[in-house]
Design a protein around this motif. Sequence first.
Motif, short mmCIF file in Angstrom:
data_model
loop_
_atom_site.label_atom_id
_atom_site.label_comp_id
_atom_site.label_asym_id
_atom_site.label_seq_id
_atom_site.Cartn_x
_atom_site.Cartn_y
_atom_site.Cartn_z
N GLN A 59 -12.49 4.19 6.56
CA GLN A 59 -11.38 3.28 6.84
C GLN A 59 -11.78 2.26 7.90
N ASP A 63 -13.55 0.22 3.98
CA ASP A 63 -13.59 0.74 2.61
C ASP A 63 -12.37 1.64 2.39
N LEU A 64 -11.23 0.99 2.16
CA LEU A 64 -9.97 1.71 2.06
C LEU A 64 -9.88 2.60 0.83
N ALA A 67 -11.72 5.72 1.71
CA ALA A 67 -10.93 6.46 2.70
C ALA A 67 -9.79 7.22 2.01
N ARG A 68 -9.10 6.56 1.09
CA ARG A 68 -8.01 7.23 0.35
C ARG A 68 -8.53 8.44 -0.41
N ASN A 87 -3.04 9.99 7.75
CA ASN A 87 -3.95 8.88 7.47
C ASN A 87 -3.71 8.31 6.09
N LEU A 91 -2.12 4.43 4.79
CA LEU A 91 -2.79 3.53 3.86
C LEU A 91 -1.95 3.16 2.66
#
Length: 92
Positions: A59, A63-64, A67-68, A87, A91
Amino acid sequence: VVLHPERAQPRLTLGWLLEARGDRAGAERIYEVALPLVRWRERPGLGADLLNNLGVLRQRAGDLAAARRLYARSLDWNPAQEHARRNLERLR
């Protein structure tokens, strides 16, 4: 890590220390090496923490999507991993 190279826990600690010192790339490498070392019974605790920490690093790198995925995988391993839950919710 030197005393127990086959264990994930010392690597989690080393990664956390590297992250605290600002070495995010080093921490990410250590976490990724540690992840396959997590034993089945360690997955809900140690493994979920590693995945969450990797998610935080991804994150921060922007790089979302990764991260997800890491947060969701952390919750798959441990639905009670509140850091990953918070977290992931942030997002969304």
